[in-house]
Scaffold this motif. Structure first.
Motif, PDB file in Angstrom:
ATOM      1  N   ASN A 184       0.824  -1.212   0.000  1.00  0.00           N
ATOM      2  CA  ASN A 184       0.000   0.000   0.000  1.00  0.00           C
ATOM      3  C   ASN A 184       0.857   1.260   0.000  1.00  0.00           C
ATOM      4  OD1 ASN A 184      -2.457  -1.260  -0.143  1.00  0.00           O
ATOM      5  ND2 ASN A 184      -3.026  -0.927   1.998  1.00  0.00           N
ATOM      6  N   ALA A 188       0.807   4.228  -2.883  1.00  0.00           N
ATOM      7  CA  ALA A 188       0.624   5.647  -2.573  1.00  0.00           C
ATOM      8  C   ALA A 188       1.775   6.481  -3.123  1.00  0.00           C
ATOM      9  CB  ALA A 188       0.504   5.832  -1.062  1.00  0.00           C
ATOM     10  N   GLU A 191       1.433   6.742  -6.969  1.00  0.00           N
ATOM     11  CA  GLU A 191       0.339   7.616  -7.392  1.00  0.00           C
ATOM     12  C   GLU A 191       0.611   9.088  -7.092  1.00  0.00           C
ATOM     13  OE1 GLU A 191      -3.518   6.252  -6.142  1.00  0.00           O
ATOM     14  OE2 GLU A 191      -3.049   4.157  -6.608  1.00  0.00           O
ATOM     15  N   THR A 192       1.505   9.367  -6.137  1.00  0.00           N
ATOM     16  CA  THR A 192       1.847  10.765  -5.830  1.00  0.00           C
ATOM     17  C   THR A 192       3.192  11.170  -6.424  1.00  0.00           C
ATOM     18  OG1 THR A 192       2.839  10.077  -3.717  1.00  0.00           O
ATOM     19  CG2 THR A 192       0.528  10.802  -3.673  1.00  0.00           C
ATOM     20  N   SER A 292      -5.872   2.252   3.778  1.00  0.00           N
ATOM     21  CA  SER A 292      -6.367   3.193   2.770  1.00  0.00           C
ATOM     22  C   SER A 292      -5.208   3.832   2.013  1.00  0.00           C
ATOM     23  CB  SER A 292      -7.213   4.284   3.438  1.00  0.00           C
ATOM     24  OG  SER A 292      -7.458   5.350   2.554  1.00  0.00           O
ATOM     25  N   VAL A 293      -5.106   3.543   0.730  1.00  0.00           N
ATOM     26  CA  VAL A 293      -4.080   4.187  -0.097  1.00  0.00           C
ATOM     27  C   VAL A 293      -4.339   5.692  -0.162  1.00  0.00           C
ATOM     28  CG1 VAL A 293      -3.094   4.325  -2.424  1.00  0.00           C
ATOM     29  CG2 VAL A 293      -3.647   2.093  -1.431  1.00  0.00           C
ATOM     30  N   THR A 294      -5.602   6.077  -0.156  1.00  0.00           N
ATOM     31  CA  THR A 294      -5.959   7.504  -0.169  1.00  0.00           C
ATOM     32  C   THR A 294      -5.408   8.212   1.062  1.00  0.00           C
ATOM     33  OG1 THR A 294      -7.980   7.067  -1.433  1.00  0.00           O
ATOM     34  CG2 THR A 294      -7.873   9.148  -0.216  1.00  0.00           C
ATOM     35  N   SER A 295      -5.548   7.578   2.233  1.00  0.00           N
ATOM     36  CA  SER A 295      -5.021   8.159   3.467  1.00  0.00           C
ATOM     37  C   SER A 295      -3.497   8.245   3.423  1.00  0.00           C
ATOM     38  CB  SER A 295      -5.462   7.323   4.670  1.00  0.00           C
ATOM     39  OG  SER A 295      -4.939   7.841   5.872  1.00  0.00           O
ATOM     40  N   LYS A 297      -1.674   8.537   0.729  1.00  0.00           N
ATOM     41  CA  LYS A 297      -1.338   9.607  -0.219  1.00  0.00           C
ATOM     42  C   LYS A 297      -1.447  10.977   0.450  1.00  0.00           C
ATOM     43  CE  LYS A 297      -3.421   9.263  -4.227  1.00  0.00           C
ATOM     44  NZ  LYS A 297      -4.500   8.930  -5.197  1.00  0.00           N
ATOM     45  N   ALA A 298      -2.510  11.169   1.218  1.00  0.00           N
ATOM     46  CA  ALA A 298      -2.680  12.441   1.925  1.00  0.00           C
ATOM     47  C   ALA A 298      -1.553  12.647   2.936  1.00  0.00           C
ATOM     48  CB  ALA A 298      -4.035  12.470   2.624  1.00  0.00           C
TER      49      ALA A 298
END
Length: 337
Positions: A184, A188, A191-192, A292-295, A297-298
């Motif tokens: 994960n 992340a 993607e960033t 969470s990959v979204t978390s 990334k943030a």
């Protein structure tokens, strides 16, 4: 006074952070002036005073039982689950009645002292295993002196950066496995567009997970995987020195050495929002949802914007200096005698 160290399992199997700490702590204890050495299981010589077992688990049950019967003082260096979820707590209660935890509780009762790595673990030891506070001490994991000595040093070229042609990267170290969640983190970072360096060998039984990680990073130019460096080596220290931040979004840990090493080097930390994240040694760390990959990334974006905000206090992590850990164990041994 003679002390013998006994590992949880042979070090040829699943050698990781706990096993590194067994050896590092033995060295720290020896430097404190205690006559300590490894127990030779084939040797019938029993002329020692204290058996320090590593791990409160069923593999050590007979060792604790017979050491107690033989009149030895028994110290257990233990790592406990944090029992964070209702499922984990229910599983504990069931096991306490009929199986593994029942034996672990009996071991804790037979031990003269239990050493844990932080105050949260001490609370678990007391609450779940009924060990009174008078028989619990705290001694964190050892961080080698070289990590403290290298903190903030910029007066020499960084050979790691030159060798691997990386800069301004996120570092993560440790055995590659599902629990440590490198997959994960890599997603992340990809993607960033964040450079990531992974240092670690594949843990036994994690071949499928490692293949997923391999397939992912084959398609990316900003993730490098170095399959293991010697603990405490100059090259590993250079990797910490060169990174912009350290990440370890593990699903489960107790007190990972890699985070302590990064804290000693005064690097910003990104870690999972789990129980282990709330010990004092990781104060100020940026916490994310590991699932969470979204978390993630943030979190990476926040690290880039506010790196200085997520560095742990240097004075706290100094508890992990070899001399301090060695003296903490020495105090326990002397009190038992």
């Amino acid at each position: 006074m003679k002390v013998k160290f006994l590992p949880y399992q042979p070090h040829c199997f699943a050698f990781g952070g706990f096993e590194v700490q067994t050896l590092s702590t033995l060295q720290a204890v020896q430097k404190s002036g205690i006559n300590a050495s490894k127990l030779d299981v084939w040797d019938r010589d029993s002329s020692y005073d204290i058996l320090n077992c590593w791990g409160l688990g069923i593999a050590n049950y007979e060792n604790v039982y017979w050491a107690n019967r033989s009149g030895k003082k028994v110290v257990i260096s233990a790592l406990f689950p944090y029992y964070e979820t209702l499922f984990e707590k229910a599983k504990f209660l069931a096991s306490a009645a009929i199986y593994k935890v029942k034996l672990m509780r009996e071991m804790a009762r037979l031990a003269d002292h239990v050493i844990v790595v932080n105050d949260v673990q001490a609370e678990v030891c007391q609450r779940y295993f009924s060990v009174p506070p008078s028989r619990i001490s705290i001694a964190p994991n050892v961080v080698k002196n070289e990590f403290f000595a290298a903190s903030g040093k910029t007066d020499r070229p960084n050979q790691f950066t030159a060798r691997y042609n990386v800069a301004d990267f996120i570092l993560t170290t440790g055995n590659v496995c599902q629990r440590k969640n490198q997959l994960n983190l890599a997603k992340a970072c990809i993607e960033t567009g964040t450079p990531l360096v992974i240092i670690g060998k594949v843990l036994d039984g994690e071949t499928k997970y490692s293949q997923q990680l391999e397939q992912l990073i084959e398609k990316s130019s900003n993730v490098k995987w170095i399959r293991g460096l010697e603990p405490g080596s100059d090259e590993l220290i250079d990797a910490y020195r060169a990174c912009s931040a350290f990440a370890l979004p593990s699903f489960e840990e107790q007190q990972p050495i890699s985070l302590l090493e990064a804290a000693a080097m005064q690097k910003p930390l990104l870690i999972a929002d789990r129980a282990y994240a709330y010990q004092k040694y990781y104060a100020n760390a940026l916490k994310v949802d590991p699932g969470s990959v979204t978390s993630l990334k943030a979190g990476l974006q926040e690290l880039k914007a506010q790196r200085e905000s997520y560095i742990p206090p240097f004075e706290v992590v100094q508890d992990c200096l070899e001399v301090n850990v060695g003296n903490a164990y020495k105090t326990v041994y002397e009190q038992l005698m």
